[in-house]
Design a protein around this motif. Structure first.
Motif, PDB file in Angstrom:
ATOM      1  N   ASP A 136       0.865  -1.175   0.000  1.00  0.00           N
ATOM      2  CA  ASP A 136       0.000   0.000   0.000  1.00  0.00           C
ATOM      3  C   ASP A 136       0.904   1.229   0.000  1.00  0.00           C
ATOM      4  O   ASP A 136       1.172   1.847   1.034  1.00  0.00           O
ATOM      5  CB  ASP A 136      -0.915  -0.019   1.230  1.00  0.00           C
ATOM      6  N   TRP A 137       1.367   1.604  -1.178  1.00  0.00           N
ATOM      7  CA  TRP A 137       2.311   2.698  -1.288  1.00  0.00           C
ATOM      8  C   TRP A 137       1.718   4.048  -0.866  1.00  0.00           C
ATOM      9  O   TRP A 137       2.428   4.853  -0.264  1.00  0.00           O
ATOM     10  CB  TRP A 137       2.853   2.777  -2.720  1.00  0.00           C
ATOM     11  N   PRO A 138       0.473   4.361  -1.175  1.00  0.00           N
ATOM     12  CA  PRO A 138      -0.060   5.662  -0.709  1.00  0.00           C
ATOM     13  C   PRO A 138      -0.055   5.811   0.803  1.00  0.00           C
ATOM     14  O   PRO A 138       0.355   6.862   1.333  1.00  0.00           O
ATOM     15  CB  PRO A 138      -1.479   5.678  -1.282  1.00  0.00           C
ATOM     16  N   VAL A 139      -0.518   4.799   1.541  1.00  0.00           N
ATOM     17  CA  VAL A 139      -0.505   4.888   3.001  1.00  0.00           C
ATOM     18  C   VAL A 139       0.931   4.925   3.520  1.00  0.00           C
ATOM     19  O   VAL A 139       1.250   5.686   4.452  1.00  0.00           O
ATOM     20  CB  VAL A 139      -1.285   3.710   3.608  1.00  0.00           C
ATOM     21  N   ALA A 140       1.808   4.119   2.927  1.00  0.00           N
ATOM     22  CA  ALA A 140       3.204   4.132   3.356  1.00  0.00           C
ATOM     23  C   ALA A 140       3.843   5.497   3.104  1.00  0.00           C
ATOM     24  O   ALA A 140       4.623   5.989   3.930  1.00  0.00           O
ATOM     25  CB  ALA A 140       3.977   3.042   2.617  1.00  0.00           C
ATOM     26  N   SER A 141       3.523   6.123   1.990  1.00  0.00           N
ATOM     27  CA  SER A 141       4.054   7.461   1.718  1.00  0.00           C
ATOM     28  C   SER A 141       3.517   8.475   2.717  1.00  0.00           C
ATOM     29  O   SER A 141       4.253   9.364   3.166  1.00  0.00           O
ATOM     30  CB  SER A 141       3.691   7.882   0.295  1.00  0.00           C
ATOM     31  N   ALA A 142       2.239   8.364   3.074  1.00  0.00           N
ATOM     32  CA  ALA A 142       1.688   9.255   4.088  1.00  0.00           C
ATOM     33  C   ALA A 142       2.378   9.054   5.432  1.00  0.00           C
ATOM     34  O   ALA A 142       2.635  10.028   6.166  1.00  0.00           O
ATOM     35  CB  ALA A 142       0.182   9.027   4.221  1.00  0.00           C
ATOM     36  N   VAL A 143       2.701   7.809   5.775  1.00  0.00           N
ATOM     37  CA  VAL A 143       3.440   7.533   7.014  1.00  0.00           C
ATOM     38  C   VAL A 143       4.807   8.201   6.973  1.00  0.00           C
ATOM     39  O   VAL A 143       5.258   8.811   7.959  1.00  0.00           O
ATOM     40  CB  VAL A 143       3.575   6.015   7.216  1.00  0.00           C
ATOM     41  N   ALA A 144       5.497   8.104   5.828  1.00  0.00           N
ATOM     42  CA  ALA A 144       6.823   8.705   5.704  1.00  0.00           C
ATOM     43  C   ALA A 144       6.763  10.225   5.790  1.00  0.00           C
ATOM     44  O   ALA A 144       7.617  10.853   6.442  1.00  0.00           O
ATOM     45  CB  ALA A 144       7.464   8.274   4.383  1.00  0.00           C
ATOM     46  N   ILE A 145       5.772  10.838   5.154  1.00  0.00           N
ATOM     47  CA  ILE A 145       5.651  12.295   5.199  1.00  0.00           C
ATOM     48  C   ILE A 145       5.342  12.758   6.620  1.00  0.00           C
ATOM     49  O   ILE A 145       5.910  13.754   7.112  1.00  0.00           O
ATOM     50  CB  ILE A 145       4.566  12.773   4.227  1.00  0.00           C
ATOM     51  N   ALA A 146       4.455  12.058   7.299  1.00  0.00           N
ATOM     52  CA  ALA A 146       4.131  12.426   8.684  1.00  0.00           C
ATOM     53  C   ALA A 146       5.351  12.292   9.591  1.00  0.00           C
ATOM     54  O   ALA A 146       5.578  13.129  10.482  1.00  0.00           O
ATOM     55  CB  ALA A 146       2.980  11.564   9.192  1.00  0.00           C
ATOM     56  N   MET A 147       6.161  11.250   9.378  1.00  0.00           N
ATOM     57  CA  MET A 147       7.365  11.088  10.178  1.00  0.00           C
ATOM     58  C   MET A 147       8.356  12.208   9.895  1.00  0.00           C
ATOM     59  O   MET A 147       9.023  12.720  10.809  1.00  0.00           O
ATOM     60  CB  MET A 147       8.002   9.732   9.882  1.00  0.00           C
ATOM     61  N   LEU A 148       8.455  12.622   8.633  1.00  0.00           N
ATOM     62  CA  LEU A 148       9.357  13.715   8.290  1.00  0.00           C
ATOM     63  C   LEU A 148       8.924  15.011   8.956  1.00  0.00           C
ATOM     64  O   LEU A 148       9.760  15.800   9.418  1.00  0.00           O
ATOM     65  CB  LEU A 148       9.404  13.887   6.773  1.00  0.00           C
ATOM     66  N   VAL A 149       7.620  15.247   9.019  1.00  0.00           N
ATOM     67  CA  VAL A 149       7.117  16.448   9.688  1.00  0.00           C
ATOM     68  C   VAL A 149       7.473  16.423  11.172  1.00  0.00           C
ATOM     69  O   VAL A 149       7.822  17.459  11.768  1.00  0.00           O
ATOM     70  CB  VAL A 149       5.597  16.566   9.479  1.00  0.00           C
ATOM     71  N   LEU A 150       7.410  15.236  11.778  1.00  0.00           N
ATOM     72  CA  LEU A 150       7.784  15.131  13.187  1.00  0.00           C
ATOM     73  C   LEU A 150       9.254  15.454  13.410  1.00  0.00           C
ATOM     74  O   LEU A 150       9.632  15.986  14.461  1.00  0.00           O
ATOM     75  CB  LEU A 150       7.483  13.718  13.712  1.00  0.00           C
TER      76      LEU A 150
END
Length: 336
Positions: free
Chosen positions: A302-316
Motif C-alpha cells: 500500500d504505497w499511498p498509506v506508506a508514503s503518508a506515514v513517511a511524510i508524517a514522520m518527516l514532519v515530526l
C-alpha cells in the motif's frame, strides 16, 4: 654585394611607425588586463560551482524523492504497476482532472496502530538519546581532558566500530543477548544467576542496540565542543573557591550545551525511523514507525498509506531540526 643599413631594415607589417619598445609595453599591458579578467571570471565561476554542488545534491537526492513520495501520499491504492492511481489525468480527452485523496492522512489519525507506532518511536528515540548522552558525555569529557598523545588513540577507538558493517554489529548483539549467548553463559558461570535472563526481543535490547550503534554520534560533537573550552575559566572558578563538581555544573556544563544539542539531534533523528535494530533485537510488541513503514511498503504494498506515514514522520523530525537551528542562531549571535 648590396649592404642594408640597420635603419633601412624592413619593418613588420603591424609595427609601422611604432617603436619596438612601445609595442612590448602595450602587449604586456593587454596581456595583464586579459589575465586579470580571466582570473576574475574563473574565480566567480568556481565559487558559484562550489555553492551549486550541494544545492544540486539536495535537489536530486532530497527534494525530488520527497516530491515523489509526497505525490504518492495523495494517490489511491490499486492493483497493478504502479500500485497507486495517477493524480493528474485527461478526462474525455479535453481537460485535465486532478484527484487528491486525503483519506490516507485521515487513516493515520483514525487507526490506533499508527498513533501507537509514532508515540512508541518518539519514546524509544527519546530514552535512547538520554542513555546515549549519559554514556557519551563522560567519555567525551575524558577524551577532551586526555593528553594529546592518548587523545588520538581514544578517538580512533570511538570510530573503530564504523569499520564494520552496521548489520553485522547488530547481529553480534543477538549472539551476546540470546538465552544461550555469551552474556547469559558468563553470568551463569559466575553463579550470579541460575537461569538465563530474557535479554533479547524486548525493549531493553532495542535500547541497548540503539545506544551502542549511535554512541559515536553523541561523543564526537561533545568532544569537539569540550576540547575548545577555555581552561582558564575552570582555573578562575577554582581560585574563587568553587569545588570541581560545582565548577563543572556552573562552567563546563553550560558551555557544552551546543555539543549536547548537536549530539542529541544526531542520535534522536535517525533513531525515530530506525528499522534494523527493532526488527532484529526487538520483539513483536516493539512497535516503531520504521517497522510499520516497511510492512506497508513491502508486505501490504500500500504505497499511498506508506508514503503518508513517511511524510508524517518527516514532519515530526522538522521540530528538532528547527530547535537545533535556533540554538545555532543563538550561538552565532553571541559570538558576533
Amino acid at each position: 654585394m648590396t649592404h642594408v643599413r640597420p635603419e633601412e631594415a624592413p619593418r613588420e607589417p603591424g609595427a609601422v611607425g611604432v617603436p619596438e619598445a612601445e609595442q612590448g609595453v602595450r602587449a604586456r599591458r593587454m596581456t595583464g588586463h586579459l589575465s586579470r579578467w580571466m582570473s576574475k571570471r574563473l574565480r566567480i565561476g568556481g565559487r558559484g560551482l562550489v555553492i551549486a554542488i550541494p544545492y544540486v545534491w539536495l535537489l536530486l537526492f532530497f527534494l525530488l524523492p520527497f516530491a515523489i513520495v509526497f505525490k504518492i501520499s495523495f494517490a489511491e491504492y490499486r492493483l497493478g504497476l504502479p500500485p497507486y492511481t495517477a493524480l493528474v489525468e485527461w478526462a474525455e480527452g479535453t481537460y485535465l482532472r486532478i484527484q487528491l485523496a486525503i483519506g490516507n492522512y485521515q487513516f493515520l489519525l483514525e487507526d490506533p496502530l499508527y498513533v501507537e507506532a509514532y508515540l512508541g518511536s518518539l519514546k524509544m528515540a527519546t530514552v535512547s538519546t538520554i542513555l546515549t548522552l549519559l554514556v557519551g558525555y563522560p567519555m567525551a569529557y575524558a577524551i577532551a581532558k586526555a593528553r594529546p598523545s592518548t587523545r588520538n588513540m581514544l578517538l580512533l577507538l570511538v570510530i573503530l566500530p564504523f569499520w564494520t558493517s552496521f548489520l553485522i554489529r547488530v547481529y553480534a548483539w543477538v549472539g551476546i543477548l540470546k538465552s544461550n549467548g555469551l552474556l547469559n553463559n558468563f553470568l551463569m558461570w559466575t553463579g550470579l544467576i541460575n537461569e538465563p535472563l530474557p535479554l533479547l526481543y524486548n525493549e531493553f535490547s532495542v535500547y541497548l542496540g540503539i545506544t551502542y550503534s549511535y554512541l559515536p554520534f553523541m561523543i564526537l560533537p561533545l568532544y569537539a565542543n569540550l576540547e575548545k573550552l577555555d581552561r582558564s575559566l575552570l582555573e578562575a572558578a577554582a581560585d574563587l573557591g568553587a569545588k570541581p563538581w560545582k565548577a563543572f555544573l556552573t562552567v563546563t556544563l553550560p558551555l557544552s550545551v551546543p555539543g549536547i544539542v548537536a549530539g542529541s539531534l544526531l542520535v534522536f533523528i535517525p533513531a525515530v525511523g530506525e528499522f534494523v535494530i527493532p526488527d532484529l533485537l526487538g520483539g513483536p510488541e516493539t512497535l516503531m514507525i520504521g517497522r510499520v513503514l516497511w510492512s506497508e511498503f513491502f508486505n501490504n504494498r500500500d504505497w499511498p498509506v506508506a508514503s503518508a506515514v513517511a511524510i508524517a514522520m518527516l514532519v515530526l523530525l522538522v521540530v528538532p531540526i528547527m530547535i537545533f537551528q535556533h540554538y545555532q542562531a543563538r550561538d552565532a549571535k553571541k559570538e558576533s
